[in-house]
Design a protein around this motif. Sequence first.
Motif, PDB file in Angstrom:
ATOM      1  N   LYS A 174       0.840  -1.207   0.000  1.00  8.69           N
ATOM      2  CA  LYS A 174       0.000   0.000   0.000  1.00  8.69           C
ATOM      3  C   LYS A 174       0.868   1.248   0.000  1.00  8.69           C
ATOM      4  N   GLN A 175       1.893   1.253   0.851  1.00  7.81           N
ATOM      5  CA  GLN A 175       2.775   2.414   0.955  1.00  7.81           C
ATOM      6  C   GLN A 175       3.653   2.557  -0.288  1.00  7.81           C
ATOM      7  N   ALA A 176       4.212   1.471  -0.760  1.00 10.50           N
ATOM      8  CA  ALA A 176       5.158   1.523  -1.880  1.00 10.50           C
ATOM      9  C   ALA A 176       4.499   1.877  -3.202  1.00 10.50           C
ATOM     10  N   TYR A 177       3.260   1.449  -3.402  1.00  7.83           N
ATOM     11  CA  TYR A 177       2.621   1.628  -4.707  1.00  7.83           C
ATOM     12  C   TYR A 177       1.375   2.501  -4.660  1.00  7.83           C
ATOM     13  N   GLY A 178       1.052   3.063  -3.487  1.00  8.89           N
ATOM     14  CA  GLY A 178      -0.082   3.969  -3.369  1.00  8.89           C
ATOM     15  C   GLY A 178      -1.411   3.348  -3.761  1.00  8.89           C
ATOM     16  N   LEU A 179      -1.624   2.114  -3.338  1.00  6.68           N
ATOM     17  CA  LEU A 179      -2.843   1.386  -3.720  1.00  6.68           C
ATOM     18  C   LEU A 179      -3.978   1.643  -2.740  1.00  6.68           C
ATOM     19  N   ASN A 180      -5.211   1.649  -3.268  1.00  7.99           N
ATOM     20  CA  ASN A 180      -6.365   1.672  -2.368  1.00  7.99           C
ATOM     21  C   ASN A 180      -6.665   0.227  -1.962  1.00  7.99           C
ATOM     22  N   ASP A 181      -7.625   0.044  -1.066  1.00  6.30           N
ATOM     23  CA  ASP A 181      -7.892  -1.303  -0.546  1.00  6.30           C
ATOM     24  C   ASP A 181      -8.343  -2.286  -1.622  1.00  6.30           C
ATOM     25  N   THR A 182      -9.133  -1.827  -2.567  1.00  2.19           N
ATOM     26  CA  THR A 182      -9.606  -2.711  -3.642  1.00  2.19           C
ATOM     27  C   THR A 182      -8.438  -3.148  -4.531  1.00  2.19           C
ATOM     28  N   GLN A 183      -7.590  -2.201  -4.899  1.00  2.00           N
ATOM     29  CA  GLN A 183      -6.417  -2.535  -5.718  1.00  2.00           C
ATOM     30  C   GLN A 183      -5.482  -3.468  -4.960  1.00  2.00           C
ATOM     31  N   LEU A 184      -5.327  -3.197  -3.668  1.00  2.00           N
ATOM     32  CA  LEU A 184      -4.460  -4.012  -2.827  1.00  2.00           C
ATOM     33  C   LEU A 184      -4.973  -5.441  -2.732  1.00  2.00           C
ATOM     34  N   ASP A 185      -6.284  -5.593  -2.528  1.00  2.00           N
ATOM     35  CA  ASP A 185      -6.885  -6.935  -2.474  1.00  2.00           C
ATOM     36  C   ASP A 185      -6.643  -7.694  -3.774  1.00  2.00           C
ATOM     37  N   GLY A 186      -6.823  -6.997  -4.902  1.00  2.80           N
ATOM     38  CA  GLY A 186      -6.612  -7.630  -6.204  1.00  2.80           C
ATOM     39  C   GLY A 186      -5.169  -8.037  -6.419  1.00  2.80           C
ATOM     40  N   LEU A 187      -4.237  -7.154  -6.045  1.00  3.36           N
ATOM     41  CA  LEU A 187      -2.816  -7.456  -6.215  1.00  3.36           C
ATOM     42  C   LEU A 187      -2.405  -8.643  -5.353  1.00  3.36           C
ATOM     43  N   VAL A 188      -2.840  -8.656  -4.099  1.00  6.02           N
ATOM     44  CA  VAL A 188      -2.478  -9.761  -3.199  1.00  6.02           C
ATOM     45  C   VAL A 188      -3.074 -11.076  -3.703  1.00  6.02           C
ATOM     46  N   ALA A 189      -4.323 -11.038  -4.144  1.00  3.15           N
ATOM     47  CA  ALA A 189      -4.954 -12.258  -4.670  1.00  3.15           C
ATOM     48  C   ALA A 189      -4.224 -12.753  -5.915  1.00  3.15           C
ATOM     49  N   GLN A 190      -3.878 -11.836  -6.805  1.00  2.93           N
ATOM     50  CA  GLN A 190      -3.153 -12.222  -8.023  1.00  2.93           C
ATOM     51  C   GLN A 190      -1.775 -12.782  -7.673  1.00  2.93           C
ATOM     52  N   ALA A 191      -1.103 -12.149  -6.727  1.00  3.65           N
ATOM     53  CA  ALA A 191       0.222 -12.628  -6.326  1.00  3.65           C
ATOM     54  C   ALA A 191       0.131 -14.015  -5.692  1.00  3.65           C
ATOM     55  N   GLN A 192      -0.877 -14.242  -4.866  1.00  2.44           N
ATOM     56  CA  GLN A 192      -1.040 -15.565  -4.258  1.00  2.44           C
ATOM     57  C   GLN A 192      -1.303 -16.627  -5.315  1.00  2.44           C
ATOM     58  N   THR A 193      -2.092 -16.281  -6.319  1.00  4.27           N
ATOM     59  CA  THR A 193      -2.348 -17.220  -7.416  1.00  4.27           C
ATOM     60  C   THR A 193      -1.056 -17.534  -8.163  1.00  4.27           C
ATOM     61  N   HIS A 194      -0.266 -16.514  -8.457  1.00  6.07           N
ATOM     62  CA  HIS A 194       1.011 -16.727  -9.143  1.00  6.07           C
ATOM     63  C   HIS A 194       1.944 -17.597  -8.310  1.00  6.07           C
ATOM     64  N   VAL A 195       1.999 -17.333  -7.007  1.00  3.77           N
ATOM     65  CA  VAL A 195       2.873 -18.124  -6.126  1.00  3.77           C
ATOM     66  C   VAL A 195       2.401 -19.573  -6.097  1.00  3.77           C
ATOM     67  N   ASP A 196       1.093 -19.785  -6.035  1.00  4.19           N
ATOM     68  CA  ASP A 196       0.544 -21.145  -6.020  1.00  4.19           C
ATOM     69  C   ASP A 196       0.890 -21.913  -7.291  1.00  4.19           C
ATOM     70  N   GLN A 197       0.917 -21.212  -8.427  1.00  4.58           N
ATOM     71  CA  GLN A 197       1.118 -21.865  -9.716  1.00  4.58           C
ATOM     72  C   GLN A 197       2.579 -21.883 -10.161  1.00  4.58           C
ATOM     73  N   ALA A 198       3.417 -21.109  -9.524  1.00  5.36           N
ATOM     74  CA  ALA A 198       4.815 -20.970  -9.966  1.00  5.36           C
ATOM     75  C   ALA A 198       5.609 -22.241  -9.693  1.00  5.36           C
ATOM     76  N   VAL A 199       6.442 -22.565 -10.632  1.00  4.91           N
ATOM     77  CA  VAL A 199       7.379 -23.678 -10.442  1.00  4.91           C
ATOM     78  C   VAL A 199       8.794 -23.148 -10.235  1.00  4.91           C
ATOM     79  N   SER A 200       8.948 -21.841 -10.409  1.00  6.34           N
ATOM     80  CA  SER A 200      10.254 -21.218 -10.303  1.00  6.34           C
ATOM     81  C   SER A 200      10.082 -19.734  -9.973  1.00  6.34           C
ATOM     82  N   LEU A 201      11.116 -19.159  -9.414  1.00  8.17           N
ATOM     83  CA  LEU A 201      11.125 -17.721  -9.151  1.00  8.17           C
ATOM     84  C   LEU A 201      11.816 -16.954 -10.283  1.00  8.17           C
ATOM     85  N   HIS A 202      12.209 -17.651 -11.333  1.00  8.68           N
ATOM     86  CA  HIS A 202      13.007 -17.050 -12.391  1.00  8.68           C
ATOM     87  C   HIS A 202      12.369 -15.808 -12.996  1.00  8.68           C
TER      88      HIS A 202
END
Length: 160
Positions: free
Chosen positions: A69-97
């Motif tokens: 929120k602080q680093a990217y100036g996100l509102n709560d809705t944007q923050l919820d979307g970003l965190v959900a998207q990031a969790q999905t990516h982490v769940d599906q990722a096979v690598s950090l490359h």
Amino acid sequence: MTEGESVTHSPLYWQNRRMVNLKRLFARTRSDDPSPSLALAVAQLLIEIARADLGIASSEMAAIRAHLKQAYGLNDTQLDGLVAQAQTHVDQAVSLHDTVKALNDSLNADDKARLIGALWHVAYADQRLDPYEEALLRRLADLLHVPHSVFIREKLQKLG
């Protein structure tokens, strides 16, 4: 054509097929780019650190949300979307490359030091530093080309 006969195509046919396939390959749009955005890449690493001890404490999630929120100036809705998207990516990722590459391509040395600091903050948000969290942090610092002295400085600032 009778049964058993094969269709033969001229060399020109195959050359045209190759050209069509090459055009499709190089006609990818920007939205097809598999590399994550900067905010998404940072969010993914923050979540990876929080999950390193096999669970995300509420204090760790609060630290992740506060940083994004602080680093990217996100509102709560944007923050919820970003965190959900990031969790999905982490769940599906096979690598950090891809994530690390996006960060290496986008961040300068000072930004990388701040990112390492944020990772330390999340790792210690539950007042406990798990060995798996520290090991992952060391690996990420190496992959991000962060000098060991910066890694230790950020650790001492967050944990000290």
